[in-house]
Scaffold this motif. Structure first.
Motif, PDB file in Angstrom:
ATOM      1  N   MET B   1       0.834  -1.203   0.000  1.00 37.80           N
ATOM      2  CA  MET B   1       0.000   0.000   0.000  1.00 37.80           C
ATOM      3  C   MET B   1       0.866   1.249   0.000  1.00 37.80           C
ATOM      4  N   GLU B   4       2.753   1.677  -3.002  1.00 35.51           N
ATOM      5  CA  GLU B   4       1.953   1.993  -4.158  1.00 35.51           C
ATOM      6  C   GLU B   4       1.543   3.454  -4.151  1.00 35.51           C
ATOM      7  N   LEU B   5       1.408   4.001  -2.958  1.00 41.32           N
ATOM      8  CA  LEU B   5       0.925   5.370  -2.861  1.00 41.32           C
ATOM      9  C   LEU B   5       1.982   6.380  -3.264  1.00 41.32           C
ATOM     10  N   GLY B   7       4.007   8.077  -5.617  1.00 40.43           N
ATOM     11  CA  GLY B   7       3.918   8.128  -7.075  1.00 40.43           C
ATOM     12  C   GLY B   7       5.184   7.663  -7.753  1.00 40.43           C
ATOM     13  N   GLN B   8       6.307   7.910  -7.098  1.00 40.60           N
ATOM     14  CA  GLN B   8       7.594   7.598  -7.691  1.00 40.60           C
ATOM     15  C   GLN B   8       7.719   6.092  -7.926  1.00 40.60           C
ATOM     16  N   GLU B  10       5.422   4.098  -8.414  1.00 42.31           N
ATOM     17  CA  GLU B  10       4.540   3.824  -9.533  1.00 42.31           C
ATOM     18  C   GLU B  10       5.338   3.769 -10.828  1.00 42.31           C
ATOM     19  N   VAL B  11       6.145   4.831 -11.019  1.00 44.95           N
ATOM     20  CA  VAL B  11       6.900   4.952 -12.253  1.00 44.95           C
ATOM     21  C   VAL B  11       7.956   3.865 -12.346  1.00 44.95           C
ATOM     22  N   VAL B  13       8.089   1.017 -11.014  1.00 46.82           N
ATOM     23  CA  VAL B  13       7.549  -0.322 -11.206  1.00 46.82           C
ATOM     24  C   VAL B  13       7.191  -0.551 -12.667  1.00 46.82           C
ATOM     25  N   ASP B  14       6.631   0.481 -13.282  1.00 40.67           N
ATOM     26  CA  ASP B  14       6.312   0.328 -14.687  1.00 40.67           C
ATOM     27  C   ASP B  14       7.564   0.019 -15.490  1.00 40.67           C
ATOM     28  N   ARG B  15       8.626   0.798 -15.195  1.00 33.70           N
ATOM     29  CA  ARG B  15       9.850   0.600 -15.936  1.00 33.70           C
ATOM     30  C   ARG B  15      10.400  -0.789 -15.662  1.00 33.70           C
ATOM     31  N   ASP B  16      10.252  -1.180 -14.434  1.00 30.07           N
ATOM     32  CA  ASP B  16      10.658  -2.504 -13.988  1.00 30.07           C
ATOM     33  C   ASP B  16      10.142  -3.584 -14.930  1.00 30.07           C
ATOM     34  N   ALA B  17       8.837  -3.605 -15.061  1.00 26.48           N
ATOM     35  CA  ALA B  17       8.235  -4.657 -15.868  1.00 26.48           C
ATOM     36  C   ALA B  17       8.717  -4.544 -17.315  1.00 26.48           C
ATOM     37  N   ASP B  18       8.710  -3.323 -17.845  1.00 27.95           N
ATOM     38  CA  ASP B  18       9.112  -3.145 -19.240  1.00 27.95           C
ATOM     39  C   ASP B  18      10.548  -3.582 -19.472  1.00 27.95           C
ATOM     40  N   ASP B  38      15.296   3.585 -21.367  1.00 29.47           N
ATOM     41  CA  ASP B  38      15.728   4.442 -20.280  1.00 29.47           C
ATOM     42  C   ASP B  38      16.441   5.668 -20.841  1.00 29.47           C
ATOM     43  N   GLN B 322      19.949   9.391  -0.490  1.00 33.70           N
ATOM     44  CA  GLN B 322      20.910   8.558  -1.194  1.00 33.70           C
ATOM     45  C   GLN B 322      20.802   7.118  -0.745  1.00 33.70           C
TER      46      GLN B 322
ATOM     47  N   TYR C  30      -1.173  11.954  -7.754  1.00 35.88           N
ATOM     48  CA  TYR C  30      -0.287  12.257  -6.630  1.00 35.88           C
ATOM     49  C   TYR C  30       0.691  13.335  -7.016  1.00 35.88           C
ATOM     50  N   GLN C 113      -3.697  -3.793   4.956  1.00 28.67           N
ATOM     51  CA  GLN C 113      -2.820  -4.809   4.411  1.00 28.67           C
ATOM     52  C   GLN C 113      -1.992  -5.562   5.442  1.00 28.67           C
ATOM     53  N   SER C 457      15.807  -1.936 -11.555  1.00 26.41           N
ATOM     54  CA  SER C 457      14.568  -2.486 -11.012  1.00 26.41           C
ATOM     55  C   SER C 457      14.890  -3.724 -10.177  1.00 26.41           C
TER      56      SER C 457
END
Lengths: 323, 323, 576
Positions: B1, B4-5, B7-8, B10-11, B13-18, B38, B322, C30, C113, C457
């Motif tokens: 949670m 996920e909240l 926002g950073q 969020e980004v 994780v998207d890159r992660d999967a890609d 990247d 850091q 956000y 959670q 990642s």
């Protein structure tokens, strides 16, 4: 519980003994010749000849081996005898005992002010939702922590004694005379307490259990009162022990500024005249105050946080984190 | 949670999967699968970094002001003539007690000396004392903490009990005791202040060493076959020293205050020399008729402490990010 | 409770036919790093009375944000951009904070959670349940305690009167989760939002709690919005599925339809990489990602050549001294196993079963209390100093958390070359060449060589850790939960990489996992641990199809997505 208390008591006595030992060696042996420092370094060094110094060395026991001296002095200290002041000739314990009530009144007033003002500041900073107001309130403590105590005192005198003549500038004219010194002494403590408590409160607002409370339908006020305040007060309590010790030390400066009689004033003049027995008495007394305060606080922890009873040393681990 | 909240995340994780999917499909094609997903690589990176830094400072005018102020203090310490052409020691009795004006920014004192020039020249002694104090605290404290954290067992207990004792004596009292033993003077006062804050450094260093020592990557290095000293030098020390350096910058402000308090009490440099605490102490005598002699040197101290605290907060934030 | 009803609006549709919760075009943003990030965009969602709807997606898909936005429990940095949330006859996004408080807890409640941190640590459990009743004036001052205890009993607390006086830290994880459930059901709400309610718990506990929750809500007709990343859990429990990806709903429909006939590519990928869903069929190769995993190397090296073996291993940990005789807890109890060249032995068990400790004993990172450890025929049980260090060349370790196992201050090149440096293998140039070769091996581009771990990642970091582990060409690599910190689709890729490397290099793996579904994909042999002992050991195929020990059966049964008979049919149907 009884084991816990006994353990903490033993620890406290150990710290006191160590404080005595450290101060003994620092004060009597760092200068090289304590007798020369005490009697030779003063204003009329020329009046004391070597024969007199030897006489004094013998009288104070400094012609014996170091270890024998240490145990002689420790033995006396255990009986409450810290020797006699070099400059006045009176016993250290009675000199301190005499000055104590003045300083305690001052420090007590300052501590009360710190708790009330610091607590109010922290809670209002955490409660408000206006970002600018919170930022403004949160910047006050760091301002307060940057003020030199002697300067605050002088400025208060300038403003409230010379300009508007509300409070007396010097001496101790009852309660009115206590106001300015107490405010001066309270500034650093208020700042530290407000900083720690506000940080804890704001951080606690992000804790998941707050979200649980929100999901129950609890109001912001209820969340502060019932949930975050108690969780955040633990580090604040720790800091309170630290503040207590610092109050005594800062009283040296404040009592000098306001020309008040008290422990601090005695300390300042003892340092000036290199009155070693008196300085050592003050240092050990400072450690005693610190140790007793922390003992009380350690015993209060389990009342605030039920998790602590399981680990008796946890209390110590937090002490100093805020230093 | 929580993750996920932000926002950073969020980004990322998207890159992660890609990126992973990419790496998978291009597995052995010897192409450069990540570079096009990247954009942050090669030349544009540096420009972005400069841009980022510029934005960082523009958003923080207080920080910029603080840096300028500290730079001014440093200039004053090493090249006082650059900020003030007047002689701080020579007075014009006819000019005594002039309030702040265009020709005398901080006014003049009882002997007609320019107060501003005295404050500028005083920076040298004050800064020197502060640097010595911080250096003593940093070196001694970090060493104690490092040895305690690495050695463990009885060495650790012994050192940390010693640190507990230092903590139990309020720092100003400890400094006063050391001054009693060492005698007066700027350097001695600085050493006394430094020793009084050794304990905080030792604790932070030890805590960091313990944290890093048990970090997974340290164990990973050990399980790769790294020798203990290699691991200590390559992984433990670089990762542990950050918070201690931050503490050093925080301690800077506290050291300025402590040094000026001691010199206010009269244990610093002897009178004609301009030192910030001493200047305030001298001004005290003319509080009723020349407020600027206390207010303005005091404000200089306050501003310097505020500025160093602001900078240390910025450093603290960066260190945290850091990690 | 009555306040819920109607606030003046006459419903156009009969009460019964309208969904209880009706979310339309919901968008949430956000503030982050000086910019705005849209986390959720244009989400539609319906929950009918008494229905269980699962909101499924990987971490970062926006599912949690969506569920929290419904009762406006967003952090200060987040806000609702657009959209409506109708609950009964009220529109929640337009309510004032004060009005919203009458909805929260009373009509819509939340099960958060992580039970470890979601209860106030300094307040008694009973009081935390009672708080709901106090806030909504559902009990009098005198009856509130008794009412709270009764609610705790309903949530499945044995001896609720005693438990009510305890603090959260005195309860187990499962009990804390039950306390949170008690809080959620206290006011008998119409809708419960359950945000990953059990993902922090062991599988067997997880199943019992979900069963209980479903039973409770079925009785009272409460609807559940179940937010989960675990398609298996969703398949077991939900009437309808809503699949989210990158802040959008990509697919929604009745559970069976979505599983049998996924329309969207993302759903298919999610389905394929959910290991638990194809455990039922015989080694399913559903989709592109899972395919290579199934190719477990059969004859990569002469079988039976033992790389490492432990016999009768015991490890006691001393408990903190609390007076009385020194007590110890036995973490590993008489454990023996052998890892063979080119093969994978999996140690399976729930947290605290001693599987990680066993592996650390094998690597000599922890000292055993009794037993022996052999490495390639050599007894290494009491090796010390330089000879122990030399042993590290032959056995390496991959950690669970790739975020913690790489020094944040070093570049990737430095991380991977470290084993080469400490053993002085080759000169700088040779080391660099080897690093490039290794990165290529684990399918990372050579450009990462100058990056820091933070720029990578999770999946990429774990690849770096694998490269480091392989640098010295070890005979054995211990993988301690190597994929459990990763997202599902990344998990599958890393597992495939591990299998492929084993095929090529003939390295042996000791694979530690709590996740039987993952183990199924990679292991040749399996040892099941419970409370420090190995309760069953054997070939993977044999053990999965024909478990003999009761605990193994329980573990197998507890795997989500395998529970109900219907699910099994559904999944194998899909597999064909």
């Amino acid at each position: 519980m009884r084991r816990y208390v006994a353990g903490r008591l033993a620890q406290a006595v150990g710290v006191l003994w160590a404080a005595y030992t450290v101060s003994f060696f620092v004060l009597y042996y760092l200068p090289g010749d304590p007798v020369a420092a005490m009697f030779g370094g003063g204003a009329d060094a020329a009046t004391i000849n070597p024969a007199q110094l030897d006489e004094l060395r013998h009288r104070y026991g400094f012609d014996k081996p170091v270890i024998v001296q240490y145990f002689d002095y420790l033995g006396k200290a255990l009986r409450g005898d810290f020797g006699n002041s070099v400059s006045s000739g009176r016993s250290v314990s009675s000199t301190l005992g005499h000055a104590l009530p003045q300083t305690f009144a001052l420090a007590g007033a300052a501590l009360l002010l710190s708790v009330v003002l610091g607590g109010a500041l922290a809670i209002s900073a955490s409660y408000t939702r206006r970002r600018w107001l919170r930022q403004a309130l949160l910047s006050l403590p760091s301002l307060g922590a940057s003020l030199p105590g002697f300067w605050v005192g002088l400025m208060l005198i300038e403003l409230f004694s010379f300009r508007v003549e509300w409070f007396p500038a010097f001496g101790h004219g009852g309660l009115r005379g206590l106001v300015l010194p107490a405010v001066t002494l309270a500034v650093p403590g208020t700042a530290l307490l407000a900083q720690i408590l506000a940080k804890g409160l704001v951080a606690a607002l992000d804790e998941p259990y707050v979200q649980t409370a929100q999901s129950k339908g609890a109001s912001r006020w209820r969340i502060h009162l019932r949930h975050t305040l108690r969780n955040a007060s633990l580090p604040a309590l720790t800091v309170l022990g630290l503040i207590g010790g610092q109050l005594l030390a800062n009283a040296v400066v404040v009592e000098t500024v306001f020309a008040r009689e008290g422990l601090g004033r005695i300390t300042a003049s003892a340092v000036s005249t290199q009155d070693i027995p008196l300085v050592q008495g003050v240092v050990v007394f400072g450690a005693l105050v610190f140790v007793v305060l922390n003992l009380i606080i350690d015993l209060a922890y389990p009342l605030l946080d039920p998790r602590i009873i399981a680990s008796p040393r946890a209390g110590r681990a937090i002490v100093g984190a805020g230093a | 949670m929580i993750n996920e909240l932000a926002g950073q995340t969020e980004v990322t994780v998207d890159r992660d999967a890609d990126a992973d999917a990419d790496a998978q499909t291009h597995a052995y094609s010897h192409a450069d699968p990540v570079s096009h997903t990247d954009p942050v690589s090669g030349q544009p990176r540096r420009a972005a970094r400069v841009n980022h830094a510029a934005r960082f400072f523009v958003r923080r005018p207080g920080l910029v002001l603080s840096i300028i102020l500290v730079l001014l203090v440093v200039v004053a310490a090493f090249w006082p003539g650059g900020l003030s052409a007047r002689d701080p020691l020579r007075g014009h009795p006819a000019n005594s007690f002039r309030g702040p004006s265009r020709s005398h920014w901080f006014g003049t004192d009882a002997l007609g000396r320019d107060e501003y020039s005295r404050v500028v020249h005083g920076a040298q002694l004050s800064l020197k004392a502060t640097l010595i104090a911080v250096a003593v605290a940093f070196v001694v404290g970090a060493l104690i903490g490092l040895v305690a954290g690495c050695a463990g067992r009885w060495i650790e207990s012994l050192l940390m009990r010693f640190v507990d004792v230092l903590l139990s004596i309020p720092s100003l009292l400890l400094s006063l005791a050391l001054v009693t033993a060492l005698g007066y003077g700027t350097v001695k006062v600085a050493v006394a202040v430094g020793i009084a804050s050794v304990a905080a450094f030792a604790r932070v260093m030890r805590a960091e060493v313990l944290r890093v020592r048990h970090a997974t990557y340290v164990e990973a290095s050990r399980s790769c076959g790294g020798r203990w000293l290699f691991v200590l030098w390559r992984h433990v020390l670089p990762n542990a020293i950050g918070p201690v350096l931050v503490l050093a910058t925080i301690d800077f402000g506290a050291a300025i205050l402590a040094v000026s308090s001691l010199s206010y009490l009269g244990y610093g440099a002897p009178p004609p020399a301009p030192e910030w605490g001493t200047l305030v102490a001298t001004g005290r005598n003319y509080l009723s008729n020349a407020w600027w002699l206390t207010a303005l040197p005091g404000l200089t101290i306050v501003a310097t402490v505020l500025a160093t605290n602001r900078i240390s907060r910025a450093l603290d934030g960066e260190w945290v990010r850091q990690r | 409770m009555g306040a819920a009803a109607v606030t003046g609006v006459t419903p156009a549709v009969p009460e019964e036919e309208r969904p209880l919760l009706r979310v339309r075009d919901l968008s949430v943003s956000y503030r982050a790093h000086g910019g705005e990030v849209r986390a959720v965009g244009g989400v539609d969602l319906d929950v009918r009375r008494g229905e269980v709807v699962a909101l499924v997606g990987e971490s970062g898909s926006g599912k949690s944000t969506t569920s929290h936005a419904i009762i406006r429990l967003l952090p200060d940095t987040g806000w609702i951009d657009a959209g409506t949330v109708h609950f009964g006859s009220r529109e929640l996004t337009g309510l004032s904070e004060r009005e919203l408080r009458t909805v929260r807890g009373a009509e819509i409640s939340l099960i958060p959670q992580d039970p470890g941190v979601c209860l106030n640590p300094v307040q008694r459990v009973g009081e935390q349940v009672a708080e709901v009743l106090r806030i909504h004036h559902l009990s009098t001052r005198r009856t509130v305690r008794a009412d709270a205890i009764e609610i705790l009993a309903r949530a499945g607390f044995p001896d609720p009167a005693t438990r009510a006086r305890q603090y959260p830290h005195e309860l187990s994880g499962g009990m804390r989760q039950r306390a949170l459930i008690a809080i959620a059901i206290a006011a008998e709400p119409k809708l419960i939002i359950a945000d990953e309610p059990t993902s922090a718990l062991d599988v067997t506990v997880q199943r019992r709690i979900l069963d209980h929750l479903q039973e409770l809500t079925a009785q009272s007709g409460t609807a559940i919005l179940l937010v989960t990343h675990d398609l298996g859990v969703a398949a077991d429990r939900a009437d309808r599925l809503v699949v989210m990806s990158q802040g959008r709903v990509v697919e929604a429909g009745p559970t069976r339809e979505v599983l049998d006939d996924p329309r969207h590519a993302y759903t298919r990928r999610l389905l394929a990489s959910a290991p638990s869903l194809h455990i039922a069929g015989a080694r399913v190769s559903v989709a592109e990602v899972a395919a290579p995993v199934a190719e477990i190397p059969a004859q990569a090296a002469p079988v039976d050549e033992a790389v490492a073996a432990v016999t009768h291993l015991v490890k006691d940990f001393a408990l903190p001294h609390t007076g009385g005789p020194q007590r110890a807890v036995r973490a590993v109890d008489d454990v023996s196993f052998t890892v063979r060249r080119g093969r994978t032995l999996a140690l399976v068990g729930e947290s605290g079963s001693g599987k990680s400790t066993s592996a650390r004993l094998l690597l000599r990172l922890t000292e055993p209390s009794a037993g022996t450890i052999h490495f390639g025929g050599l007894d290494v049980t009491s090796l010390r100093g330089e000879r122990l260090r030399q042993l590290r060349r032959r056995a390496q370790l991959i950690y669970q958390n790739p975020y913690a196992s790489l020094d944040p201050r070093l570049s990737i090149g430095e991380v991977v070359s470290e084993p080469l440096r400490v053993f002085r293998v080759g000169d700088r140039a040779a080391q660099l060449a080897r690093v490039r070769e290794l990165l290529d091996r684990v399918a990372l581009p050579s450009t990462v060589i100058n990056r820091r771990p933070a720029e990578l990642s999770g999946g990429q970091r774990q690849r770096v850790a694998i490269a480091r582990a392989l640098a010295l060409r070890p005979e054995l690599v211990v993988c301690d939960e190597p994929v459990s910190a990763l997202d599902l689709s990344v998990q599958a890729q890393v597992l495939a990489l591990l299998a492929e490397l084993q095929n090529e290099l003939g390295v042996a793996y000791l694979f530690i996992s709590h996740d039987l579904a993952v183990v199924r994909q990679i292991a040749h042999e399996v040892a099941v641990m419970q409370a420090g002992r190995i309760v069953e050991q054997g070939g993977a195929e044999e053990l999965f199809t024909n478990p003999t020990h009761e605990y193994t059966r329980e573990l197998l049964a507890a795997i989500p997505g395998r529970g109900a008979g219907t699910t099994e049919g559904r999944v194998s149907g899909h597999a064909r």
